[in-house]
Design a protein around this motif. Structure first.
Motif, short mmCIF file in Angstrom:
data_model
loop_
_atom_site.label_atom_id
_atom_site.label_comp_id
_atom_site.label_asym_id
_atom_site.label_seq_id
_atom_site.Cartn_x
_atom_site.Cartn_y
_atom_site.Cartn_z
N SER A 1 0.84 -1.20 0.00
CA SER A 1 0.00 0.00 0.00
C SER A 1 0.87 1.25 0.00
CB SER A 1 -0.92 0.01 1.23
OG SER A 1 -1.62 1.22 1.31
N GLU A 2 0.75 2.06 -1.05
CA GLU A 2 1.50 3.31 -1.12
C GLU A 2 1.00 4.32 -0.10
OE1 GLU A 2 2.32 4.83 -5.11
OE2 GLU A 2 1.65 2.90 -5.92
N ALA A 3 -0.24 4.16 0.35
CA ALA A 3 -0.83 5.12 1.29
C ALA A 3 -0.38 4.86 2.73
CB ALA A 3 -2.35 5.05 1.20
N ARG A 4 0.04 3.66 3.03
CA ARG A 4 0.41 3.31 4.41
C ARG A 4 1.90 3.54 4.63
NH1 ARG A 4 -2.79 -2.28 5.59
NH2 ARG A 4 -2.01 -1.91 7.69
N GLU A 5 2.26 4.81 4.81
CA GLU A 5 3.66 5.19 4.91
C GLU A 5 4.33 4.67 6.17
OE1 GLU A 5 3.89 9.41 4.39
OE2 GLU A 5 3.09 9.33 2.37
N ALA A 6 3.55 4.32 7.19
CA ALA A 6 4.13 3.81 8.44
C ALA A 6 4.52 2.34 8.31
CB ALA A 6 3.13 3.99 9.58
N HIS A 7 4.22 1.71 7.18
CA HIS A 7 4.50 0.28 7.00
C HIS A 7 5.42 0.05 5.80
CE1 HIS A 7 0.83 0.21 9.49
NE2 HIS A 7 1.36 -0.91 9.98
N ASN A 8 6.55 0.74 5.79
CA ASN A 8 7.52 0.53 4.71
C ASN A 8 8.21 -0.82 4.91
OD1 ASN A 8 7.00 2.98 3.48
ND2 ASN A 8 8.57 4.06 4.66
N ILE A 9 8.45 -1.51 3.81
CA ILE A 9 9.10 -2.81 3.84
C ILE A 9 10.61 -2.63 4.06
CG2 ILE A 9 9.39 -2.88 1.32
CD1 ILE A 9 8.80 -5.93 1.49
N SER A 10 11.21 -3.54 4.82
CA SER A 10 12.66 -3.47 5.06
C SER A 10 13.40 -3.93 3.80
CB SER A 10 13.05 -4.35 6.23
OG SER A 10 12.91 -5.72 5.89
N ALA A 11 14.68 -3.55 3.72
CA ALA A 11 15.50 -3.96 2.58
C ALA A 11 15.60 -5.47 2.49
CB ALA A 11 16.89 -3.34 2.68
N ALA A 12 15.74 -6.14 3.64
CA ALA A 12 15.85 -7.61 3.64
C ALA A 12 14.59 -8.24 3.08
CB ALA A 12 16.12 -8.10 5.06
N ARG A 13 13.44 -7.70 3.44
CA ARG A 13 12.19 -8.28 2.95
C ARG A 13 11.93 -7.96 1.48
NH1 ARG A 13 8.46 -7.81 8.48
NH2 ARG A 13 9.74 -9.32 9.60
N VAL A 14 12.39 -6.80 1.04
CA VAL A 14 12.31 -6.50 -0.41
C VAL A 14 13.11 -7.54 -1.18
CG1 VAL A 14 13.06 -4.92 -2.23
CG2 VAL A 14 11.86 -4.02 -0.26
N LEU A 15 14.31 -7.81 -0.72
CA LEU A 15 15.16 -8.79 -1.42
C LEU A 15 14.56 -10.18 -1.37
CD1 LEU A 15 18.69 -7.54 -0.27
CD2 LEU A 15 17.54 -7.13 -2.46
N ALA A 16 13.96 -10.54 -0.24
CA ALA A 16 13.30 -11.84 -0.14
C ALA A 16 12.12 -11.93 -1.10
CB ALA A 16 12.84 -12.09 1.29
N LEU A 17 11.36 -10.84 -1.22
CA LEU A 17 10.23 -10.82 -2.15
C LEU A 17 10.71 -10.97 -3.59
CD1 LEU A 17 7.18 -10.39 -2.73
CD2 LEU A 17 7.70 -7.94 -2.86
N ILE A 18 11.78 -10.24 -3.94
CA ILE A 18 12.34 -10.33 -5.29
C ILE A 18 12.78 -11.76 -5.58
CG2 ILE A 18 14.22 -9.55 -6.80
CD1 ILE A 18 12.01 -7.42 -6.27
N ALA A 19 13.47 -12.37 -4.63
CA ALA A 19 13.95 -13.75 -4.83
C ALA A 19 12.79 -14.73 -4.90
CB ALA A 19 14.90 -14.13 -3.70
N ALA A 20 11.77 -14.54 -4.05
CA ALA A 20 10.64 -15.47 -4.03
C ALA A 20 9.78 -15.36 -5.28
CB ALA A 20 9.78 -15.20 -2.78
N THR A 21 9.68 -14.16 -5.84
CA THR A 21 8.83 -13.96 -7.02
C THR A 21 9.62 -13.93 -8.33
OG1 THR A 21 8.96 -11.55 -6.76
CG2 THR A 21 7.10 -12.68 -5.71
N ASN A 22 10.95 -13.95 -8.21
CA ASN A 22 11.82 -13.91 -9.39
C ASN A 22 11.61 -12.64 -10.21
OD1 ASN A 22 13.92 -15.35 -10.65
ND2 ASN A 22 12.58 -15.99 -12.31
N ARG A 23 11.34 -11.51 -9.54
CA ARG A 23 11.09 -10.25 -10.22
C ARG A 23 12.30 -9.32 -10.13
NH1 ARG A 23 6.05 -8.85 -12.07
NH2 ARG A 23 7.32 -7.31 -13.15
N PHE A 24 13.39 -9.77 -10.75
CA PHE A 24 14.62 -8.99 -10.72
C PHE A 24 14.48 -7.69 -11.51
CE2 PHE A 24 15.89 -13.43 -10.09
CZ PHE A 24 16.51 -13.31 -8.86
N ASP A 25 13.52 -7.66 -12.43
CA ASP A 25 13.29 -6.43 -13.19
C ASP A 25 12.84 -5.30 -12.26
OD1 ASP A 25 10.91 -7.86 -12.74
OD2 ASP A 25 9.93 -7.00 -14.49
N LEU A 26 12.07 -5.64 -11.22
CA LEU A 26 11.61 -4.63 -10.27
C LEU A 26 12.78 -4.10 -9.43
CD1 LEU A 26 8.30 -6.35 -9.08
CD2 LEU A 26 8.52 -4.37 -10.61
N LEU A 27 13.67 -5.00 -9.03
CA LEU A 27 14.85 -4.56 -8.28
C LEU A 27 15.76 -3.71 -9.15
CD1 LEU A 27 16.45 -4.57 -5.66
CD2 LEU A 27 17.49 -6.73 -6.39
#
Length: 195
Positions: free
Chosen positions: A76-102
């Motif tokens: 959610s772009e509106a929920r600024e108090a809930h930003n994802i951590s760098a570690a979880r972004v990387l885990a999401l990229i690895a889990a979804t194979n979306r290296f284009d987003l990274l």
């Protein structure tokens, strides 16, 4: 009411060879949190698995609990108090194979992403660049080289100003020899007499 501009454009994803500018100016990274949230949302939407399954894959990678509710908040772009951590972004990229987003994310700071064996392509380009550099250096050196002598070395030349001194300071001929060459014929042979 005008439609809000998307923080990430799916049509602009994918690797390009255009070098991204480095983030150095004021506000170069403004809106980055919204871009990351939009990237999370896009990865979740286009994956094909449920958010629970993706959360489970991320949990396995991280060794910590990630839930569907967390992913909902991160997306959610509106929920600024809930930003994802760098570690979880990387885990999401690895889990979804979306290296284009990274790749889109790191391009905002002036970098680009290579994945797995793609590094070989970069290495090949680096090798070609090094070959071109060495060829240019070879041309430069070839313009000023002389052949390397083989076999026995010739006697070094006499150094001017050292009165006929040769290698190691030895004189290759007696000092009186040049004087004898300039002397009159009768003086050289003792006045013509043979003794």
């Amino acid at each position: 009411m005008s439609k809000r501009r998307a923080s990430i454009n799916p049509d602009q994803l994918g690797f390009t060879f255009d070098p991204p500018p480095l983030a150095r100016r004021a506000a170069d990274l403004a809106g980055m949190d919204k871009m990351i949230a939009a990237s999370v949302g896009l990865a979740l939407k286009e994956d094909g698995r449920s958010r629970e399954e993706i959360a489970g894959a991320m949990s396995a990678l991280l060794g910590e609990q990630v839930t569907k509710l967390m992913l909902d908040a991160y997306a959610s772009e509106a929920r600024e108090a809930h930003n994802i951590s760098a570690a979880r972004v990387l885990a999401l990229i690895a889990a979804t194979n979306r290296f284009d987003l990274l790749d889109a994310m790191v391009r905002r700071i002036g970098a680009a992403l290579l994945v797995g064996e793609e590094i070989r392509t970069a290495q090949l380009g680096h090798i070609d660049t090094e070959i071109a550099r060495l060829k240019a250096k070879r041309r430069e050196v070839a313009g000023v080289t002389v052949p390397i002598r083989g076999g026995r070395q010739p006697r070094p030349p006499v150094v001017p100003g050292r009165a006929g001194a040769g290698a190691f300071g030895r004189r290759p001929w007696p000092l009186w020899l040049p004087l004898l060459a300039r002397a009159p014929a009768d003086a050289r042979h003792g006045g013509g007499r043979i003794s």
